[in-house]
Write a protein that holds these residues in place. Structure first.
Motif, PDB file in Angstrom:
ATOM      1  N   SER A   2      -5.509  -2.295   2.120  1.00 44.78           N
ATOM      2  CA  SER A   2      -4.851  -1.322   3.000  1.00 44.78           C
ATOM      3  C   SER A   2      -5.796  -0.782   4.063  1.00 44.78           C
ATOM      4  O   SER A   2      -5.443   0.129   4.806  1.00 44.78           O
ATOM      5  CB  SER A   2      -4.243  -0.192   2.179  1.00 44.78           C
ATOM      6  N   PRO A  41       0.836  -1.206   0.000  1.00 46.33           N
ATOM      7  CA  PRO A  41       0.000   0.000   0.000  1.00 46.33           C
ATOM      8  C   PRO A  41       0.872   1.257   0.000  1.00 46.33           C
ATOM      9  O   PRO A  41       2.082   1.172   0.139  1.00 46.33           O
ATOM     10  CB  PRO A  41      -0.736  -0.112   1.332  1.00 46.33           C
ATOM     11  N   ARG A  98       4.903  -2.583  -8.906  1.00 47.56           N
ATOM     12  CA  ARG A  98       4.767  -1.962  -7.575  1.00 47.56           C
ATOM     13  C   ARG A  98       5.423  -2.877  -6.558  1.00 47.56           C
ATOM     14  O   ARG A  98       5.264  -4.090  -6.607  1.00 47.56           O
ATOM     15  CB  ARG A  98       3.295  -1.755  -7.218  1.00 47.56           C
ATOM     16  N   ASN A 133      -5.915   5.354   3.941  1.00 45.59           N
ATOM     17  CA  ASN A 133      -6.105   3.978   4.417  1.00 45.59           C
ATOM     18  C   ASN A 133      -5.088   3.703   5.521  1.00 45.59           C
ATOM     19  O   ASN A 133      -3.889   3.973   5.351  1.00 45.59           O
ATOM     20  CB  ASN A 133      -5.899   2.986   3.269  1.00 45.59           C
TER      21      ASN A 133
HETATM   22  O1  MOO Z   1      -1.716   2.405  -2.044  1.00 44.18           O
HETATM   23 MO1  MOO Z   1      -3.149   2.206  -1.333  1.00 44.18          MO
HETATM   24  O2  MOO Z   1      -2.228   2.581  -0.046  1.00 44.18           O
HETATM   25  O3  MOO Z   1      -2.830   0.595  -1.915  1.00 44.18           O
HETATM   26  O4  MOO Z   1      -4.244   1.314  -0.514  1.00 44.18           O
END
Ligand code: MOO
Ligand SMILES: Nc1nc2c(c(=O)[nH]1)N[C@H]1C(S)=C(S)[C@@H](COP(=O)(O)OP(=O)(O)OC[C@H]3O[C@@H](n4cnc5c(N)ncnc54)[C@H](O)[C@@H]3O)O[C@H]1N2
Ligand SMILES: [Mg+2]
Length: 421
Positions: A384, A292, A361, A317
């Motif tokens: 997240s 996240p 990512r 989040n």
């Molecule tokens: O990048 Mo967010 O923080 O995946 O939920």
């Protein structure tokens, strides 16, 4: 609710930067805080700004290590149980008493542990080797030369280096500083970190929940993480998704902040006001190639008086906020405190279950790490919002950018999560 805000720079169109690039831009911008003198107990865990030297000898005078008699070695060197030595006792000296006698040849002074050894005496015979006499003492055993005398300067000499610049102060250092008579020490201070949770849905724990509202987890999560690091967090009131309210809170708080951390309002939503309000003030916003924590903001805001205060705008989040704090805010605060930037012990472990990860990512999965078997298991999913699983986890599995799945048994990098010290 305010009118929906446009997203003129189009975050979606920006190419993500790497975790390292984002951290580098943050570390380039923040500076160690100016040192100041603080009372000893407030300095625990802080970093000494300039070397500290002693202005005292330790011990500062010759003193006794035992309750006994200060005598001349030459007078008692022959003492044995069969052929004891008898000496008149001139005086009784306790710790803290001023010595007034000189131990002339053939005499003794009673001394307690920590009491000054009077001039003339060069050795202390403990009670156990004597008859413990008051006016006269019988010595039944000869000590070694100098025995039971703690000489001045044995431990620390005046001018000695006590603590090097850059040392993180422990209880042991503070004890030493007190021992040489210093009430304060020059350190890089605790960064004052103002924490602002944004979100019209947020309520304070302890208050009733309105329909569709949620409790504010982030300001507690972030404040506790800041305090754990040695910073001084300030949780300030919850701010609704209204730019004016947010900017008013920020203006109000900036003067007392060495850093500001906000949570929420940095993605692409119609009410993501943090990004909209701060971009105009020159704060950088963009995606970071991680999950996240993809949407991030960072910049320097000018406070009254010209100070430039770093502001970290973390996603709302809770898991994203927490991870962003550990990856980006914590190293910056450590730099501000004069500590080495990296504090993460990373280990390699074997995955117990297969995991998947989005392409391009770096994914940080909550996990349980077992150092005994060297294995690591995912805890909960990648979502997240999963605060329950975040609390249950004790580690993060790092899935690199170029991996979209890792099989059970694969070797992975693991970051053990901080334990409260
Ligand atoms: O990048 Mo967010 O923080 O995946 O939920
Ligand atoms: N269309 C898109 N939507 C979203 C994207 C995207 O790329 N495109 N990114 C998602 C990701 S990833 C994240 S992370 C979040 C970031 O959201 P914001 O920073 O804008 O935060 P909010 O929208 O204000 O809140 C998100 C979420 O978190 C809850 N929240 C917020 N503050 C708190 C708090 N103090 N305590 C507990 N929970 C909090 C909030 O209620 C929301 O559920 O954006 C995605 N969207
Ligand atoms: Mg949002």
């Amino acid at each position: 609710m305010p009118d929906p805000l446009p997203d003129p720079l189009g975050q979606a169109a920006l190419a993500p930067i790497t975790v390292e690039q984002h951290l580098a831009q943050i570390l380039d911008a923040v500076e160690p805080l100016e040192p100041c003198q603080v009372p000893l107990l407030d300095a625990l865990g802080l970093v000494v700004a300039a070397e500290v030297r002693s202005e005292l000898d330790l011990p500062s005078f010759d003193n006794s290590a035992m309750d006994g008699y200060a005598v001349r070695y030459a007078d008692v060197v022959t003492a044995t149980a069969e052929s004891p030595v008898h000496l008149p006792v001139l005086e009784t000296i306790g710790a803290g008493s001023e010595r007034s006698v000189v131990v002339e040849p053939g005499t003794a002074a009673k001394v307690m542990t920590g009491a000054p050894v009077p001039p003339g005496a060069d050795v202390v015979v403990p009670y156990e080797w004597t008859d413990a006499g008051a006016e006269q003492v019988r010595v039944d055993r000869a000590p070694e030369p100098g025995q039971h005398v703690r000489p001045a300067g044995e431990d620390v000499a005046r001018g000695d280096l006590l603590i090097e610049a850059g040392t993180e102060l422990t209880a042991r250092h503070l004890g030493l500083l007190a021992a040489v008579g210093r009430p304060t020490v020059g350190v890089r201070p605790r960064p004052r970190v103002v924490i602002i949770s944004t979100g019209s849905e947020l309520r304070d724990p302890g208050q009733p929940l309105a329909p569709d509202s949620i409790y504010d987890a982030n300001s507690y999560l972030l404040a506790a993480a800041a305090r754990d690091l040695g910073a001084q967090p300030y949780r300030v009131g919850l701010v609704p998704d209204e730019p004016e309210a947010f900017l008013a809170s920020l203006r109000d708080q900036l003067g007392r902040a060495d850093a500001v951390v906000t949570s929420g309002g940095v993605s692409m939503g119609d009410f993501d006001i943090v990004k909209a309000a701060l971009r105009e003030l020159g704060v950088w916003f963009g995606p970071v190639a991680m999950q996240p924590g993809k949407p991030q903001g960072f910049g320097l805001l000018e406070a009254a008086g010209g100070a430039r205060v770093p502001i970290f705008c973390l996603p709302g989040n809770p898991v994203s906020s927490y991870l962003s704090f550990q990856l980006f805010v914590a190293p910056a605060l450590r730099k501000m405190m004069g500590l080495p930037v990296a504090d993460e012990a990373r280990v390699t472990a074997r995955l117990t279950h297969a995991v998947t990860s989005p392409p391009a990512r770096r994914q940080f999965l909550r996990a349980a790490y077992d150092p005994e078997t060297g294995s690591v298991s995912p805890v909960g999913g990648p979502g997240s919002h999963l605060v329950g699983y975040l609390a249950e986890a004790d580690a993060l599995i790092v899935v690199p950018e170029d991996a979209t799945e890792l099989a059970a048994g694969a070797s992975v990098e693991v970051i053990p999560l901080e334990q409260h010290r």
